[in-house]
Scaffold this motif. Structure first.
Motif, PDB file in Angstrom:
ATOM      1  N   PRO A 113       3.745   8.041   1.812  1.00 39.00           N
ATOM      2  CA  PRO A 113       3.495   7.273   0.591  1.00 39.00           C
ATOM      3  C   PRO A 113       3.734   5.783   0.804  1.00 39.00           C
ATOM      4  CG  PRO A 113       4.844   9.202   0.128  1.00 39.00           C
ATOM      5  CD  PRO A 113       4.767   9.083   1.616  1.00 39.00           C
ATOM      6  N   VAL A 114       3.072   4.953  -0.004  1.00 38.68           N
ATOM      7  CA  VAL A 114       3.272   3.510   0.059  1.00 38.68           C
ATOM      8  C   VAL A 114       4.741   3.196  -0.216  1.00 38.68           C
ATOM      9  CG1 VAL A 114       2.706   1.309  -1.042  1.00 38.68           C
ATOM     10  CG2 VAL A 114       0.918   3.009  -0.633  1.00 38.68           C
ATOM     11  N   GLY A 115       5.310   2.337   0.588  1.00 45.39           N
ATOM     12  CA  GLY A 115       6.714   1.978   0.450  1.00 45.39           C
ATOM     13  C   GLY A 115       7.609   2.649   1.464  1.00 45.39           C
ATOM     14  N   ALA A 116       7.116   3.754   2.055  1.00 47.10           N
ATOM     15  CA  ALA A 116       7.907   4.427   3.096  1.00 47.10           C
ATOM     16  C   ALA A 116       7.916   3.582   4.365  1.00 47.10           C
ATOM     17  CB  ALA A 116       7.327   5.808   3.378  1.00 47.10           C
ATOM     18  N   HIS A 117       8.901   3.823   5.196  1.00 48.13           N
ATOM     19  CA  HIS A 117       9.061   3.024   6.417  1.00 48.13           C
ATOM     20  C   HIS A 117       8.118   3.535   7.506  1.00 48.13           C
ATOM     21  CE1 HIS A 117      10.935   0.403   9.286  1.00 48.13           C
ATOM     22  NE2 HIS A 117      11.238   1.413  10.082  1.00 48.13           N
ATOM     23  N   PRO A 118       7.150   2.716   7.962  1.00 45.73           N
ATOM     24  CA  PRO A 118       6.223   3.164   9.013  1.00 45.73           C
ATOM     25  C   PRO A 118       6.909   3.200  10.386  1.00 45.73           C
ATOM     26  CG  PRO A 118       5.773   0.883   8.446  1.00 45.73           C
ATOM     27  CD  PRO A 118       6.842   1.350   7.499  1.00 45.73           C
ATOM     28  N   ILE A 119       6.437   4.096  11.238  1.00 51.21           N
ATOM     29  CA  ILE A 119       7.010   4.244  12.584  1.00 51.21           C
ATOM     30  C   ILE A 119       5.874   4.421  13.591  1.00 51.21           C
ATOM     31  CG2 ILE A 119       8.501   5.635  14.077  1.00 51.21           C
ATOM     32  CD1 ILE A 119       9.985   6.564  11.598  1.00 51.21           C
ATOM     33  N   SER A 120       5.961   3.716  14.707  1.00 48.31           N
ATOM     34  CA  SER A 120       5.036   3.926  15.828  1.00 48.31           C
ATOM     35  C   SER A 120       5.823   4.508  16.993  1.00 48.31           C
ATOM     36  CB  SER A 120       4.377   2.602  16.237  1.00 48.31           C
ATOM     37  OG  SER A 120       3.530   2.123  15.214  1.00 48.31           O
TER      38      SER A 120
END
Length: 656
Positions: free
Chosen positions: A411-418
């Motif tokens: 969801p928008v606002g969650a912390h993205p991870i690569s």
């Protein structure tokens, strides 16, 4: 001569003093009627979707406006009564009873109130159209608002001022009863003695403020907030409140003391305004502290709701990017829905996406964490369909996957991870058979939003994995297919009626997925717009109240300083010199509390708030605009006070 004749002659003789009181009452009527008329305006009620929430919100705000106006007018009446002590003393000396004086005040108040109510309702009716249009503009509706004088608003305004008149009479009676005849003739406050200032306490005020600002500026994940949150909150509260009080009580006076000890103290007019300020520090400390803290609260409130309003608008499109999306229907119903949409809002883009329904074998938390997503089932979509949708939206979130690589959508606002090449977690799902993917990235991007209806969002975010086209083609045979139709339409913000119609058709089959941008947008935008509008309105009233506290206090001091300036005039002070002394003296009363209030609100807005909305670059501009607007209005109070102070203190312009 009757009391009515006497009241009328008083108003004509002391027109300047009565005009200040009248303007206070007139502003009160305009503000209250303008605000309350919005609650009963038929055009606004017809445009708004959530009428119950709107009227409840306006009712609560009206009660706060009511209390502010009572405070505002009673403070003005207190100033008004103190300015007339000598007049009341004369009446008592000539044999007039206290009851007659109160009755005379009652007649004057009724006359001024009647004129204020009629004038205020007329002006308020005109302003209500402007503010109604402003509210519609905030909600981004195109409805036209007509001039209106709702009977309910007129009745409530008259009732308000009937209550105020009774309170004013009680206040006037108590004022007359408490004061002895000799005090009425003196009619001036005893001058404060110069207060002794401590350099250590002055330094302590700066240290307390510095500690508070330091703690506020620390990141929420820092040790002071993670391990010592209660201690930090107490330290911030004590630092701001006690630091502000000591700043005006000690530091401000200490600075004035240092200025009075310099060699150039007797040059020009420096001695006149510095000595006056040193004598008034004791009496002004609480007032300046209150103004500084309350200013910070007002600015923070308006800034916070302005940020909330902006975030709601900007985030609505990110959280609900599909104007209308639903589980694909049979051919007949699909055609019916498409015709319905086309007739009401022209379709700008339509696409059908196919997802594969799967069940998680690996713990869902590995992929989706604790996000607000439905982890009971997972949808798999091919990268080509995802990239097509992203391109239509104009975003730069395309993916490039190979083999068993997959991207998790959060969801928008969650912390993205690569994930790096050697650190990609494995995630296994079951379709007809099990399939294991390597997660390359967790992307906070909405492909399909929460399900919605006319009351807002009613479900969780679908758990989605984007997989390579190759993997999708291999898994598709024999898998359970979940097709969705996505429509982008013109003027989606005004498609509430259309959304309700399509929703009713789609959900004839219980449990069918349906989501529309406008369902959440209308609720969020109306709520945030009302909050912003109410906060801004309350801020204006509060600012007038704060300005009036300084304004009336300075006018009272101007009356008390009349003899002082008369002596200075005889010693050779000209008009220009007198104006410069007054401006410098008032500048040191107006400037410090607003500067400190701005500093408090800036730290509270920039650090805790900006940390949550750092992805929205517009926010700093909004905060800056709120601060500039507040300072501009405050500056007008300063200039007005300086002008009236000069007119009262100048012996040539004295009223009596």
């Amino acid at each position: 001569m009757s009391l009515l004749d006497l009241s009328w002659r008083n108003m004509k003789r002391s027109f300047r003093l009565y005009s200040i009181y009248f303007i206070s009452m007139l502003i009160g009527v305009i503000i209250y009627f303008t605000f309350s008329s919005l609650m009963f305006n038929k055009d606004i009620l017809a445009a708004i979707e959530n009428k119950e929430n709107f009227q409840l919100g306006v009712s609560i705000a009206s009660a706060v406006v009511f209390l502010f106006i009572i405070f505002f007018i009673l403070y003005a009446n207190s100033f008004f009564m103190k300015q007339r002590k000598k007049e009341f003393g004369m009446y008592l000396l000539y044999g007039m009873s206290e009851r007659h004086i109160v009755w005379m005040v009652f007649l004057e108040t009724v006359i001024l109130s009647a004129i204020s109510i009629v004038s205020g309702i007329l002006v308020g009716g005109l302003l209500s159209k402007f503010f109604g249009m402003l509210l519609m503009n905030l909600m981004q509706y195109d409805d036209v608002i007509s001039f209106a004088f709702p009977p309910e608003a007129i009745r409530s305004t008259i009732l308000l001022f009937a209550v105020i008149i009774l309170i004013i009479c009680a206040q006037s009676y108590m004022t007359v009863r408490r004061v002895q005849l000799v005090e009425l003739f003196r009619a001036k406050a005893v001058k404060d003695k110069p207060h002794r200032f401590s350099a250590w306490l002055a330094i302590a005020s700066v240290l307390l403020l510095g500690i508070a600002f330091y703690l506020i500026s620390r990141d929420g994940s820092s040790v002071v907030w993670q391990d010592y949150i209660m201690v930090s909150m107490i330290a911030v509260t004590v630092g701001i409140i006690d630091g502000t009080y000591l700043f005006f009580r000690q530091f401000f006076g200490w600075i004035l003391g240092k200025l009075s000890g310099r060699n150039n103290y007797y040059n020009g007019n420096r001695m006149l305004w510095i000595s006056s300020l040193r004598f008034s520090i004791r009496g002004n400390t609480l007032m300046l502290t209150f103004i500084s803290l309350f200013s910070a609260l007002i600015i923070f409130l308006v800034g916070f709701v302005s940020i909330n309003y902006t975030v709601q608008i900007l985030s609505a499109g990110k959280e609900f990017p599909n104007h209308i999306a639903f589980s694909s229907q049979d051919a007949i119903k699909q055609k019916q829905i498409e015709q319905l949409i086309q007739n009401d809002h022209p379709i700008t883009h339509h696409t059908r996406i196919d997802g594969l329904a799967a069940e998680p074998i690996t713990d869902s938390a590995i992929a989706f964490g604790n996000s607000d997503a439905d982890n009971t089932g997972i949808l798999l979509f091919p990268e080509s369909q995802f990239n097509d949708i992203v391109s239509v939206r104009g975003d730069k979130q395309q993916v490039n996957l190979k083999g068993q690589e997959a991207v998790v959508l959060l969801p928008v606002g969650a912390h993205p991870i690569s994930f790096t090449e050697g650190n990609r977690p494995a995630f296994t799902v079951k379709l007809k058979e099990e399939a294991t993917f390597r997660l390359t990235e967790k992307k906070n991007y909405t492909f399909l939003s929460k399900a919605t209806d006319s009351k807002g969002d009613v479900g969780l975010y679908p758990s989605i994995l984007i997989i390579s086209d190759q993997a999708f083609a291999e898994l598709k045979p024999g898998a359970s297919l979940s097709p969705f139709d996505i429509y982008q339409i013109e003027n989606a913000r005004n498609s509430t009626a259309l959304s309700h119609q399509v929703h009713d058709l789609v959900t004839e089959t219980p449990g069918t997925y349906y989501a529309a941008f406008v369902d959440l947008y209308s609720i969020d935008i109306e709520t945030s717009s009302l909050l912003l509008f109410s906060a801004a309105f309350l801020a204006v009233i509060a600012l007038f109240a704060l300005g009036s506290i300084i304004y009336f206090k300075q006018l009272r001091e101007a009356t008390e300083e009349l003899r002082h300036y008369s002596i200075l005039r005889k010693l050779g002070m000209d008009d220009d010199e007198m104006k410069r002394v007054i401006r410098k003296q008032l500048l040191f009363v107006f400037l410090p509390p607003i500067v400190l209030g701005l500093l408090h609100s800036w730290f509270l807005l920039i650090y805790p708030t900006m940390e949550e909305v750092k992805d929205y670059p517009q926010i700093k501009s909004i905060i800056t605009a709120v601060l500039i607007l507040y300072v501009t209005i405050y500056a007008l109070f300063y200039l007005s006070s300086a002008s009236v102070y000069y007119k009262i203190a100048n012996p040539k312009n004295a009223m009596n």
